[in-house]
Design a protein around this motif. Sequence first.
Motif, mmCIF file in Angstrom:
data_model
loop_
_atom_site.group_PDB
_atom_site.id
_atom_site.type_symbol
_atom_site.label_atom_id
_atom_site.label_comp_id
_atom_site.label_asym_id
_atom_site.label_seq_id
_atom_site.Cartn_x
_atom_site.Cartn_y
_atom_site.Cartn_z
ATOM 1 N N VAL A 1 -9.128 23.133 46.117
ATOM 2 C CA VAL A 1 -9.946 24.278 45.721
ATOM 3 C C VAL A 1 -9.447 25.499 46.470
ATOM 4 N N ARG A 2 -9.123 26.541 45.717
ATOM 5 C CA ARG A 2 -8.625 27.804 46.275
ATOM 6 C C ARG A 2 -9.721 28.854 46.203
ATOM 7 N N SER A 3 -9.801 29.716 47.200
ATOM 8 C CA SER A 3 -10.857 30.727 47.309
ATOM 9 C C SER A 3 -10.410 32.079 46.761
ATOM 10 N N PRO A 4 -11.380 32.915 46.334
ATOM 11 C CA PRO A 4 -11.052 34.281 45.921
ATOM 12 C C PRO A 4 -10.341 35.011 47.059
ATOM 13 N N GLY A 5 -9.317 35.798 46.711
ATOM 14 C CA GLY A 5 -8.535 36.526 47.695
ATOM 15 C C GLY A 5 -7.299 35.781 48.144
ATOM 16 N N GLU A 6 -7.256 34.468 47.923
ATOM 17 C CA GLU A 6 -6.107 33.659 48.301
ATOM 18 C C GLU A 6 -4.985 33.889 47.290
ATOM 19 N N THR A 7 -3.729 33.851 47.737
ATOM 20 C CA THR A 7 -2.607 33.972 46.822
ATOM 21 C C THR A 7 -2.049 32.586 46.535
ATOM 22 N N VAL A 8 -1.685 32.357 45.280
ATOM 23 C CA VAL A 8 -1.140 31.074 44.850
ATOM 24 C C VAL A 8 0.103 31.318 44.017
ATOM 25 N N ASP A 9 0.982 30.342 43.970
ATOM 26 C CA ASP A 9 2.195 30.399 43.163
ATOM 27 C C ASP A 9 1.965 29.570 41.908
ATOM 28 N N MET B 1 5.308 32.617 40.083
ATOM 29 C CA MET B 1 4.815 33.936 40.317
ATOM 30 C C MET B 1 3.611 33.835 41.252
ATOM 31 N N HIS B 2 3.562 34.694 42.258
ATOM 32 C CA HIS B 2 2.439 34.721 43.190
ATOM 33 C C HIS B 2 1.356 35.651 42.659
ATOM 34 N N VAL B 3 0.114 35.150 42.645
ATOM 35 C CA VAL B 3 -1.026 35.944 42.186
ATOM 36 C C VAL B 3 -2.167 35.807 43.184
ATOM 37 N N ARG B 4 -3.032 36.812 43.242
ATOM 38 C CA ARG B 4 -4.216 36.779 44.100
ATOM 39 C C ARG B 4 -5.408 36.398 43.232
ATOM 40 N N LEU B 5 -6.194 35.421 43.689
ATOM 41 C CA LEU B 5 -7.340 34.927 42.940
ATOM 42 C C LEU B 5 -8.549 35.846 43.089
ATOM 43 N N SER B 6 -9.299 35.994 42.002
ATOM 44 C CA SER B 6 -10.549 36.757 42.049
ATOM 45 C C SER B 6 -11.755 35.834 41.920
ATOM 46 N N ALA B 7 -11.523 34.533 41.784
ATOM 47 C CA ALA B 7 -12.589 33.533 41.661
ATOM 48 C C ALA B 7 -12.080 32.222 42.239
ATOM 49 N N TYR B 8 -12.984 31.293 42.506
ATOM 50 C CA TYR B 8 -12.574 29.971 42.962
ATOM 51 C C TYR B 8 -11.752 29.302 41.874
ATOM 52 N N TRP B 9 -10.698 28.564 42.257
ATOM 53 C CA TRP B 9 -9.822 27.891 41.306
ATOM 54 C C TRP B 9 -9.363 26.579 41.926
ATOM 55 N N THR B 10 -9.352 25.518 41.127
ATOM 56 C CA THR B 10 -8.849 24.227 41.579
ATOM 57 C C THR B 10 -7.444 24.059 41.030
ATOM 58 N N ASP B 11 -6.466 23.905 41.921
ATOM 59 C CA ASP B 11 -5.080 23.776 41.479
ATOM 60 C C ASP B 11 -4.828 22.380 40.907
ATOM 61 N N PRO B 12 -3.670 22.159 40.276
ATOM 62 C CA PRO B 12 -3.383 20.856 39.659
ATOM 63 C C PRO B 12 -3.419 19.676 40.633
ATOM 64 N N ASP B 13 -3.252 19.930 41.934
ATOM 65 C CA ASP B 13 -3.311 18.854 42.932
ATOM 66 C C ASP B 13 -4.734 18.557 43.383
ATOM 67 N N GLY B 14 -5.726 19.348 42.873
ATOM 68 C CA GLY B 14 -7.121 19.125 43.219
ATOM 69 C C GLY B 14 -7.607 19.940 44.405
#
Length: 88
Positions: A16-24, A1-14
């Motif tokens: 770092v994703r920024s707020p506003g970025e979409t991730v699966d 599922m694709h979601v838009r981040l509202s905070a910084y998040w580190t994915d399982p691969d390490g």
Amino acid sequence: MHVRLSAYWTDPDGTVRSPGETVDVDAVTLARMEEQGMVDNSDSQTTSDAGTTTGSTSKPQKIGPGPTTPPENIGPGPTAPPADDIGK
């Protein structure tokens, strides 16, 4: 599922994703992210595959130290219990 981040998040691969970025992410990861307020709900409510509905947060939650935090301020604080020395 694709979601838009509202905070910084580190994915399982390490990465770092920024707020506003979409991730699966999978349903379990999405549920954890929703509990922490890390998912942006632009329509004020989002329903996941598991059927969970959450409202949007007014202020995104920041997790972890920021990029300008001095290294001495990262890690357990002075009230943290001592490390286990089992097997030494």
